[in-house]
Design a protein around this motif. Structure first.
Motif, PDB file in Angstrom:
ATOM      1  N   GLN A  37      -4.793   5.216 -45.915  1.00 20.05           N
ATOM      2  CA  GLN A  37      -5.511   4.261 -45.075  1.00 20.05           C
ATOM      3  C   GLN A  37      -4.820   2.903 -45.100  1.00 20.05           C
ATOM      4  N   ASP A  38      -4.390   2.449 -46.264  1.00 18.63           N
ATOM      5  CA  ASP A  38      -3.668   1.174 -46.377  1.00 18.63           C
ATOM      6  C   ASP A  38      -2.355   1.226 -45.611  1.00 18.63           C
ATOM      7  N   ARG A  41      -3.183   1.043 -41.911  1.00 16.74           N
ATOM      8  CA  ARG A  41      -3.685  -0.293 -41.578  1.00 16.74           C
ATOM      9  C   ARG A  41      -2.521  -1.276 -41.477  1.00 16.74           C
ATOM     10  N   ASP A 100      -6.544  -2.371 -32.266  1.00 18.66           N
ATOM     11  CA  ASP A 100      -7.760  -2.945 -32.854  1.00 18.66           C
ATOM     12  C   ASP A 100      -8.820  -1.873 -33.080  1.00 18.66           C
ATOM     13  N   ILE A 103      -7.917   0.143 -36.144  1.00 22.60           N
ATOM     14  CA  ILE A 103      -8.215  -0.604 -37.375  1.00 22.60           C
ATOM     15  C   ILE A 103      -9.719  -0.548 -37.662  1.00 22.60           C
ATOM     16  N   ARG A 104     -10.535  -0.678 -36.628  1.00 27.66           N
ATOM     17  CA  ARG A 104     -11.994  -0.566 -36.823  1.00 27.66           C
ATOM     18  C   ARG A 104     -12.362   0.825 -37.338  1.00 27.66           C
ATOM     19  N   ARG A 105     -11.673   1.873 -36.833  1.00 21.02           N
ATOM     20  CA  ARG A 105     -11.956   3.231 -37.308  1.00 21.02           C
ATOM     21  C   ARG A 105     -11.560   3.384 -38.776  1.00 21.02           C
ATOM     22  N   ILE A 106     -10.488   2.730 -39.198  1.00 24.88           N
ATOM     23  CA  ILE A 106     -10.114   2.763 -40.621  1.00 24.88           C
ATOM     24  C   ILE A 106     -11.228   2.124 -41.442  1.00 24.88           C
ATOM     25  N   ASP A 107     -11.695   0.955 -40.999  1.00 20.51           N
ATOM     26  CA  ASP A 107     -12.761   0.245 -41.710  1.00 20.51           C
ATOM     27  C   ASP A 107     -14.040   1.078 -41.795  1.00 20.51           C
ATOM     28  N   ALA A 108     -14.307   1.865 -40.751  1.00 16.51           N
ATOM     29  CA  ALA A 108     -15.521   2.683 -40.710  1.00 16.51           C
ATOM     30  C   ALA A 108     -15.344   4.041 -41.387  1.00 16.51           C
ATOM     31  N   TYR A 111     -11.010   6.940 -39.220  1.00 11.12           N
ATOM     32  CA  TYR A 111      -9.617   7.042 -38.779  1.00 11.12           C
ATOM     33  C   TYR A 111      -9.020   8.370 -39.255  1.00 11.12           C
TER      34      TYR A 111
END
Length: 152
Positions: A37-38, A41, A100, A103-108, A111
């Motif tokens: 994930q990192d 991102r 963008d 990135i939101r899907r990673i945060d949620a 992703y």
């Protein structure tokens, strides 16, 4: 399937090398673990930074002055070049929205999973197209449905 322009592929390759020269997500790891994930991102943020930088350079060129070619053919050629450049920047503006969203899907924590089937998209596909939202199979089915709709 939508393809990336050569410029985007070059930017992605440079970002991969710069971000993690000693790390590449592997099938041997747990899928979408924190390291992966990192990685994605940072890759997406670097890609966005590069796109914005290119857009700013285009904007600066436009602000430097109008096209003042003496020869009509030269002027037409310059205007055509600017038209192509502006269409490219518009395409990249849309790409920023996709970045963008990724990135939101990673945060949620969403992703890497297909928005249609919920299956893992796969590391190879995400490395090639970090903004992918569907598996290859789901994307192909989507494109077939789109083609049938257009043909009707």
């Amino acid at each position: 399937m939508a393809t990336l322009a050569n410029e985007d592929i070059d930017v992605l390759e440079k970002a991969r090398r710069a971000l993690a020269p000693d790390y590449t997500p592997s099938e041997d790891e747990d899928y979408m673990n924190p390291a992966q994930q990192d990685y994605f991102r940072m890759l997406l943020l670097e890609w966005k930074r590069s796109v914005l930088s290119a857009a700013n350079a285009t904007l600066q060129s436009l602000q430097d002055g109008p096209i003042r070619e003496a020869d009509l053919n030269d002027r037409a050629s310059s205007e055509t070049d600017w038209g192509i450049e502006l269409r490219t920047r518009d395409r990249q503006r849309k790409l920023i929205a996709k970045i963008d969203s990724a990135i939101r899907r990673i945060d949620a924590g969403e992703y890497g999973y297909c928005e249609v089937t919920g299956d893992p998209i796969g590391l190879k596909r995400l490395i090639a197209r970090p903004v992918a939202t569907m598996t290859v199979e789901a994307q192909e089915a989507h494109e077939r449905r789109e083609k049938v709709s257009r043909d009707d």
